[in-house]
Design an enzyme around this catalytic site. Structure first.
Site, mmCIF file in Angstrom:
data_model
loop_
_atom_site.group_PDB
_atom_site.id
_atom_site.type_symbol
_atom_site.label_atom_id
_atom_site.label_comp_id
_atom_site.label_asym_id
_atom_site.label_seq_id
_atom_site.Cartn_x
_atom_site.Cartn_y
_atom_site.Cartn_z
ATOM 1 N N ASP A 46 -5.992 -7.224 4.535
ATOM 2 C CA ASP A 46 -7.147 -6.636 3.850
ATOM 3 C C ASP A 46 -8.012 -7.738 3.252
ATOM 4 O OD1 ASP A 46 -8.777 -4.643 2.579
ATOM 5 O OD2 ASP A 46 -7.729 -5.096 0.714
ATOM 6 N N ASP A 60 -11.906 -9.434 4.775
ATOM 7 C CA ASP A 60 -13.170 -9.450 4.012
ATOM 8 C C ASP A 60 -13.707 -10.875 3.988
ATOM 9 O OD1 ASP A 60 -13.093 -6.715 3.240
ATOM 10 O OD2 ASP A 60 -13.912 -7.221 1.263
ATOM 11 N N LYS A 75 3.910 -15.323 3.297
ATOM 12 C CA LYS A 75 4.126 -16.099 2.075
ATOM 13 C C LYS A 75 5.633 -16.289 1.972
ATOM 14 C CE LYS A 75 2.632 -18.015 -1.766
ATOM 15 N NZ LYS A 75 1.742 -19.198 -1.812
ATOM 16 N N TYR A 99 0.814 -1.207 0.000
ATOM 17 C CA TYR A 99 0.000 0.000 0.000
ATOM 18 C C TYR A 99 0.854 1.266 0.000
ATOM 19 C CZ TYR A 99 -4.507 -2.261 0.996
ATOM 20 O OH TYR A 99 -5.670 -2.991 0.924
ATOM 21 N N ASP A 142 -2.175 -18.421 1.455
ATOM 22 C CA ASP A 142 -3.138 -19.195 0.659
ATOM 23 C C ASP A 142 -3.783 -20.280 1.515
ATOM 24 O OD1 ASP A 142 -0.619 -20.347 0.758
ATOM 25 O OD2 ASP A 142 -0.651 -21.135 -1.284
#
Ligand code: IPM
Ligand code: MG
Length: 358
Positions: free
Chosen positions: A247, A251, A191, A141, A223
């Site tokens: 983020d 959700d 990751k 970001y 993942d």
């Protein structure tokens, strides 16, 4: 006396924030706290008045307050602006950075009354209680971005994923501490099989874990975490992860709790904390009295807890929300068979009625 900056922002922010403010006012009357609310402009209104989605006036208001309540930013009109003026970056990311809010807490809980609103099976989600720590001022970001035209005429775009040890450590500390006060389990999501920043994240986590022997730490690839969140979410207590993974995962996790319209958040780390629902400005339903105000009302409860240490008042709001749902009142996003449909205002009022009577 407590000064609270109120930034309704765009779209449904203008409808849900007044419900949370009215709830805080009522709590103030009930418990004898004096809250003063100061409304500031952000995003579209601010752009129209000052030519910038986050004018210095608004930032100064936040900096001179004890807490900030934010609705949502983002509107179709503002989408037409150049990237450096779009409110997601120029207002939301900027306010997070300016206020030093590196830790975004998103509690994902499953209220028994809302189990039917979820697309997942009862036995999978009943009893879920997860606290996600999302790093909020680093990573993709905020890394440098660029674009260029290649010799063959095609375009190339670059986003940079940067983290340093200090940034990783400070969010991890908050997560380790929260885990020690909860069920003692921390899952660090990365990751590290592919990304260098994730390898630094994981090394830093392992080092820091030595200071928190009471916490059981495990590492999970992002993942796999996405899969585990829907396969067996009850395995999680506290999750900590970098900005973009957080983020996306939150959700997804919000669906466990019935709807994104139920997920509150607190952004901490600086002198002033900011509270906002995890959802966006939902321009498609703005102004229609359809938006679910509960995520914002629950964010106000988080404000009472984290900024003012008013645990009893925070709990009362949370119980009022639970009881309103137990009485089968539902906004459209969480509607279920045999429930009573209500709008934004009525939902807010029902929560306040419970508070008044308890
Ligand atoms: C959130 C939102 C924001 C984010 C958007 C609106 C920039 O999705 O708070 O989760 O990505 O951080
Ligand atoms: Mg998001």
């Amino acid at each position: 006396m407590y000064q609270i900056a109120v930034l309704p922002g765009d779209g449904i922010g203008r409808e849900i924030v007044p419900e949370a403010v009215a709830t805080l006012k009522l709590i103030g009357e009930k418990f004898g706290y004096v809250f003063e609310f100061h409304t500031g402009l952000i995003s579209e209104d601010a752009y129209d008045k000052y030519g910038h989605p986050l004018p210095p006036e608004t930032l100064a208001l936040c900096q001179s307050s004890q807490a900030v309540l934010l609705g949502a930013v983002g509107s179709p009109r503002m989408d037409q602006l150049p990237p450096e003026l779009r409110p997601e970056r120029a207002a939301l990311l900027a306010i997070r950075k300016e206020l030093g809010l590196f830790a975004n807490l998103r509690p994902v809980t499953v209220d028994d009354s809302l189990i039917d609103a979820s697309t997942l099976k009862t036995e999978v989600i009943q009893g879920v209680d997860i606290l996600v720590f999302r790093e909020l001022t680093g990573g993709l970001y905020f890394g440098s971005k660029s674009r260029r035209t290649l010799p063959d005429g095609s375009e190339e775009a670059v986003d940079t994923l940067v983290y340093n040890t200090k940034e990783i450590e400070r969010i991890l500390r908050l997560a380790f501490e929260a885990a020690s006060q909860r069920r003692g389990k921390l899952t660090s999501v990365d990751k590290a099989n592919v990304l260098e920043s994730s390898r630094l994240w994981r090394e830093t986590t392992i080092k820091l874990a030595a200071e928190y022997p009471q916490v059981e730490l495990n590492h999970m690839y992002v993942d796999n975490c996405a899969m585990q969140l829907v396969r067996n979410p009850k395995q999680f207590d506290v999750i900590v992860t970098e900005n973009m993974f957080g983020d996306i995962l939150t959700d997804q996790a919000s669906v466990l709790g019935g709807s994104l319209g139920m997920l509150p958040s607190a952004s901490l780390g600086g002198n002033v904390a900011l509270y906002e629902p995890a959802h966006g400005s939902a321009p498609d339903i703005a102004g229609l009295n359809k938006a679910n105000p509960l995520a914002t009302i629950l964010s106000a409860a988080m404000m009472l807890r984290y900024s003012f240490n008013f645990e009893e008042a925070a709990k009362l709001i949370e119980t009022a929300v639970q009881m309103t749902l137990a009485n089968n009142y539902r906004t459209p996003d969480i509607m279920a068979p045999n429930c009573i449909p209500v709008g934004t205002k009525q939902m807010g009022q029902l929560v306040r009625d419970y508070i008044t009577n308890h």
